[in-house]
Motif scaffolding. Sequence first.
Motif, PDB file in Angstrom:
ATOM      1  N   LYS A 206      49.314  39.017  35.116  1.00  0.00           N
ATOM      2  CA  LYS A 206      50.080  38.138  35.790  1.00  0.00           C
ATOM      3  C   LYS A 206      51.520  38.844  35.614  1.00  0.00           C
ATOM      4  N   VAL A 207      52.263  38.848  37.002  1.00  0.00           N
ATOM      5  CA  VAL A 207      53.559  39.327  36.868  1.00  0.00           C
ATOM      6  C   VAL A 207      54.399  38.082  37.177  1.00  0.00           C
ATOM      7  N   MET A 208      55.728  37.999  36.398  1.00  0.00           N
ATOM      8  CA  MET A 208      56.696  37.095  36.457  1.00  0.00           C
ATOM      9  C   MET A 208      57.620  37.550  37.392  1.00  0.00           C
ATOM     10  N   ILE A 209      57.748  36.758  38.648  1.00  0.00           N
ATOM     11  CA  ILE A 209      59.007  37.159  39.661  1.00  0.00           C
ATOM     12  C   ILE A 209      60.164  36.325  39.547  1.00  0.00           C
ATOM     13  N   ALA A 210      60.069  35.239  38.872  1.00  0.00           N
ATOM     14  CA  ALA A 210      61.045  34.457  38.884  1.00  0.00           C
ATOM     15  C   ALA A 210      60.890  33.346  37.677  1.00  0.00           C
ATOM     16  N   PRO A 211      61.822  32.813  37.005  1.00  0.00           N
ATOM     17  CA  PRO A 211      61.528  31.667  35.874  1.00  0.00           C
ATOM     18  C   PRO A 211      60.230  30.679  36.345  1.00  0.00           C
TER      19      PRO A 211
ATOM     20  N   HIS B 127      45.795  39.130  49.956  1.00  0.00           N
ATOM     21  CA  HIS B 127      46.730  38.186  50.674  1.00  0.00           C
ATOM     22  C   HIS B 127      48.231  38.377  49.996  1.00  0.00           C
ATOM     23  N   LEU B 128      48.338  39.199  48.890  1.00  0.00           N
ATOM     24  CA  LEU B 128      49.593  39.256  48.255  1.00  0.00           C
ATOM     25  C   LEU B 128      50.316  40.642  48.162  1.00  0.00           C
ATOM     26  N   LEU B 129      51.499  40.883  48.800  1.00  0.00           N
ATOM     27  CA  LEU B 129      52.029  42.056  48.970  1.00  0.00           C
ATOM     28  C   LEU B 129      53.536  41.725  47.796  1.00  0.00           C
ATOM     29  N   LEU B 130      53.288  42.578  46.579  1.00  0.00           N
ATOM     30  CA  LEU B 130      54.356  42.559  45.677  1.00  0.00           C
ATOM     31  C   LEU B 130      55.482  43.538  45.844  1.00  0.00           C
ATOM     32  N   ARG B 131      56.994  43.069  46.025  1.00  0.00           N
ATOM     33  CA  ARG B 131      57.593  44.254  45.735  1.00  0.00           C
ATOM     34  C   ARG B 131      58.086  44.232  43.821  1.00  0.00           C
ATOM     35  N   PRO B 132      57.412  45.513  43.572  1.00  0.00           N
ATOM     36  CA  PRO B 132      57.527  45.598  42.016  1.00  0.00           C
ATOM     37  C   PRO B 132      58.939  45.666  41.475  1.00  0.00           C
ATOM     38  N   GLN B 133      60.168  46.128  42.118  1.00  0.00           N
ATOM     39  CA  GLN B 133      61.207  46.012  41.611  1.00  0.00           C
ATOM     40  C   GLN B 133      61.894  44.379  41.448  1.00  0.00           C
ATOM     41  N   MET B 134      61.186  43.434  41.830  1.00  0.00           N
ATOM     42  CA  MET B 134      61.504  42.284  41.490  1.00  0.00           C
ATOM     43  C   MET B 134      60.798  41.560  40.245  1.00  0.00           C
ATOM     44  N   VAL B 135      59.788  42.159  39.758  1.00  0.00           N
ATOM     45  CA  VAL B 135      59.133  42.132  38.552  1.00  0.00           C
ATOM     46  C   VAL B 135      60.125  41.710  37.338  1.00  0.00           C
ATOM     47  N   LYS B 136      59.876  40.612  36.668  1.00  0.00           N
ATOM     48  CA  LYS B 136      60.869  40.345  35.676  1.00  0.00           C
ATOM     49  C   LYS B 136      59.921  40.387  34.210  1.00  0.00           C
ATOM     50  N   GLY B 137      58.511  40.493  34.309  1.00  0.00           N
ATOM     51  CA  GLY B 137      57.907  40.675  33.202  1.00  0.00           C
ATOM     52  C   GLY B 137      56.416  40.584  33.404  1.00  0.00           C
TER      53      GLY B 137
ATOM     54  N   SER C 211      44.893  41.417  40.887  1.00  0.00           N
ATOM     55  CA  SER C 211      43.477  41.748  41.042  1.00  0.00           C
ATOM     56  C   SER C 211      43.021  42.632  39.957  1.00  0.00           C
ATOM     57  N   ARG C 212      41.689  42.440  39.134  1.00  0.00           N
ATOM     58  CA  ARG C 212      41.113  43.483  38.528  1.00  0.00           C
ATOM     59  C   ARG C 212      41.276  44.894  38.737  1.00  0.00           C
ATOM     60  N   ALA C 213      41.092  45.000  40.258  1.00  0.00           N
ATOM     61  CA  ALA C 213      41.057  46.295  40.793  1.00  0.00           C
ATOM     62  C   ALA C 213      42.406  47.002  40.801  1.00  0.00           C
ATOM     63  N   MET C 214      43.546  46.062  40.924  1.00  0.00           N
ATOM     64  CA  MET C 214      44.576  46.553  41.186  1.00  0.00           C
ATOM     65  C   MET C 214      45.773  46.633  39.965  1.00  0.00           C
ATOM     66  N   THR C 215      45.211  46.141  38.942  1.00  0.00           N
ATOM     67  CA  THR C 215      45.793  46.133  37.452  1.00  0.00           C
ATOM     68  C   THR C 215      46.562  47.528  37.180  1.00  0.00           C
ATOM     69  N   PRO C 216      45.691  48.423  37.317  1.00  0.00           N
ATOM     70  CA  PRO C 216      45.947  49.703  36.509  1.00  0.00           C
ATOM     71  C   PRO C 216      47.143  50.306  37.482  1.00  0.00           C
ATOM     72  N   ARG C 217      46.739  50.326  38.702  1.00  0.00           N
ATOM     73  CA  ARG C 217      48.104  50.986  39.697  1.00  0.00           C
ATOM     74  C   ARG C 217      49.370  49.851  39.268  1.00  0.00           C
ATOM     75  N   THR C 218      49.269  48.699  39.374  1.00  0.00           N
ATOM     76  CA  THR C 218      50.487  48.081  39.213  1.00  0.00           C
ATOM     77  C   THR C 218      51.086  48.205  37.726  1.00  0.00           C
ATOM     78  N   ARG C 219      50.302  48.406  36.907  1.00  0.00           N
ATOM     79  CA  ARG C 219      50.911  48.980  35.451  1.00  0.00           C
ATOM     80  C   ARG C 219      51.644  50.164  35.587  1.00  0.00           C
ATOM     81  N   ASP C 220      51.021  51.063  36.387  1.00  0.00           N
ATOM     82  CA  ASP C 220      51.880  52.534  36.560  1.00  0.00           C
ATOM     83  C   ASP C 220      53.186  52.580  37.493  1.00  0.00           C
ATOM     84  N   CYS C 221      52.929  51.596  38.443  1.00  0.00           N
ATOM     85  CA  CYS C 221      54.080  51.458  39.042  1.00  0.00           C
ATOM     86  C   CYS C 221      55.482  50.729  38.412  1.00  0.00           C
ATOM     87  N   LEU C 222      54.964  49.556  37.729  1.00  0.00           N
ATOM     88  CA  LEU C 222      55.771  48.941  36.839  1.00  0.00           C
ATOM     89  C   LEU C 222      56.515  50.087  35.821  1.00  0.00           C
TER      90      LEU C 222
END
Length: 248
Positions: free
Chosen positions: A218-223, A198-208, A230-241
């Motif tokens: 967990k990705v921080m998108i604002a203070p 249910h969540l679609l992230l814009r990775p360029q907005m990730v602060k940490g 999700s566990r399945a998407m964690t590796p791809r998210t790391r690669d993208c970041l």
Amino acid sequence: MKALKALVVDDEPLARERLSRLLQEAGCDVIGELGDGLSLLRWLKEPRAVDVIFLDIQMPGPNGMEVLAEVSDCPPVVFVTAHATYAVRAFELAAVDYLLKPVFDDRLAKCLQRLQQQLVRRLSPLELKTLLPPPTRFPIRAGDGEVFMELELITHFELENERVWACRGLNRYVTRWNTLAEVEQAFPEDGMIRIQRHLLLRPQMVKGIRPTSVGRIKVMIAPKVELTVSRAMTPRTRDCLRAQNIPI
């Protein structure tokens, strides 16, 4: 061969410091460092002895191209960016050079050689404005009507009860879309990631990011605002970041 006088402009302190160090090691004289577009605009209003500006494109406030488009007389510019689309648009003019993040010394050496050979010329405001991509907007509901929201302000999209919400940190705006697939189809080049069903992230907005105890991140998108990947998407998210030059 004279040492080039360079100004480094980047909102990321680590990236700014690294590029300044590489330039100094290559024999350049780094005359200053700036961290945002408004500081650059003020800097350019005064006569300066500088041979080249190494300029990050994506910065808070006006981006690098927007600043230069407002300046009538600007030194040669080398764009520094994590986004290849911007770089290609700039280089197609055969008037500027570009460096993709992270910057490496061999690519920087070729860039400095072009500068020494005066192959990087000054751009006119009109030429710079042709580099600016058209603003990407989409309608959101406002009372009985709609207003247009800039995509670059949005951190993520959320699906709830068959309705898609555009989110800017904690602020949410209802859109016309009913599925996240429709959002992805509307902006195929934005590089969004489906971090949950249910969540679609814009990775360029990730602060940490930070790990959790169950193999997720967990990705921080604002203070004080985080989204769980999700566990399945964690590796791809790391690669993208990593591709976005975000330390993880």
